[in-house]
Design a protein around this motif. Structure first.
Motif, PDB file in Angstrom:
ATOM      1  N   SER A  52       0.837  -1.194   0.000  1.00 33.71           N
ATOM      2  CA  SER A  52       0.000   0.000   0.000  1.00 33.71           C
ATOM      3  C   SER A  52       0.878   1.253   0.000  1.00 33.71           C
ATOM      4  CB  SER A  52      -0.898   0.019   1.231  1.00 33.71           C
ATOM      5  OG  SER A  52      -0.131   0.202   2.407  1.00 33.71           O
ATOM      6  N   GLU A  53       0.360   2.342  -0.565  1.00 28.71           N
ATOM      7  CA  GLU A  53       1.124   3.591  -0.601  1.00 28.71           C
ATOM      8  C   GLU A  53       1.427   4.088   0.807  1.00 28.71           C
ATOM      9  OE1 GLU A  53       0.981   7.917  -2.940  1.00 28.71           O
ATOM     10  OE2 GLU A  53      -0.825   6.669  -2.783  1.00 28.71           O
ATOM     11  N   GLY A  54       0.527   3.815   1.733  1.00 24.35           N
ATOM     12  CA  GLY A  54       0.739   4.242   3.116  1.00 24.35           C
ATOM     13  C   GLY A  54       1.966   3.622   3.753  1.00 24.35           C
ATOM     14  N   LYS A  58       5.359   5.273   6.442  1.00 17.93           N
ATOM     15  CA  LYS A  58       5.657   4.784   7.789  1.00 17.93           C
ATOM     16  C   LYS A  58       7.154   4.871   8.081  1.00 17.93           C
ATOM     17  CE  LYS A  58       1.706   1.644   8.156  1.00 17.93           C
ATOM     18  NZ  LYS A  58       1.260   0.222   8.256  1.00 17.93           N
TER      19      LYS A  58
END
Length: 214
Positions: A52-54, A58
């Motif tokens: 995921s792009e998220g 992180k």
């Protein structure tokens, strides 16, 4: 992490990365090298990595932070380890000739370039075309590396083994000759077959001939 190119094996930028973050890192290197930094989005990096792009944010603040996590270890390795080892032991051990030193530098960096060619492509693209990134990269070059190289050149001058040019001129002469070889075989015509040993020897010979005092 031994499948990551050589400069990242012990780099603090990649220390402790999760498997997802390693996938992001590899994906960013691949896409930045193929498409360029400006033409690659974090969404594309994530999709190519299968995460995921998220997941990118992180560990990395933004795309630029990801770029410099790739470039900073390269900047610490632009000058070869042999330069620093020689500088530290210059009072104990010296190269007997200018050719021995130039050969050590060129052979060392040739191995380095072959192991890290994708990152070299990213570095060259951003250094040439993005002034903001270039300024940040220049400021990140370790001072000790520059000092060590200057110490070596000054030692050669004292022994009358090298021309009495400024150190920046000497460095530019060495770099220009080697970068021409790198650009042709690794950046412009990477599939072109060539006699590596012969061309490296000729590159070394041309540098030595140009830098020998009259």
């Amino acid at each position: 992490m031994h499948d990551i190119i050589s400069i990242y094996e012990d780099s603090p930028e990649t220390h402790g990365l999760t498997e997802k973050q390693l996938k992001i890192f590899r994906s960013a290197i691949q896409l930045f090298a193929e498409r360029g930094y400006a033409n690659t989005s974090t969404k594309e990096i994530a999709e190519n990595a299968g995460v995921s792009e998220g997941s990118i944010f992180k560990k990395f603040k933004n795309k630029e932070d990801l770029l410099f996590s790739i470039l900073n270890p390269l900047l610490r390795n632009i000058l070869p380890q042999v330069v620093n080892e020689f500088s530290e032991e210059t009072l104990k051990t010296r190269y007997d000739s200018l050719r021995d030193f130039i050969a050590a530098v060129i052979n060392n960096r040739n191995v380095f370039v072959k192991e890290n060619v994708n990152v070299i492509k990213i570095f060259v693209d951003e250094f040439i075309y993005d002034l903001k990134i270039r300024d940040r990269m220049v400021k990140a070059i370790p001072y000790d590396y520059v000092k060590n190289f200057n110490d070596i050149l000054n030692d050669f001058k004292q022994r009358n083994l090298i021309v009495d040019w400024t150190n920046s001129e000497i460095f530019r002469f060495i770099f220009s000759a080697f970068f021409g070889y790198v650009a042709e075989h690794f950046l412009i015509f990477p599939d072109l077959k060539f006699d590596e040993k012969s061309e490296i020897d000729h590159t070394i010979d041309s540098i030595v001939k140009g830098l020998q005092p009259e």
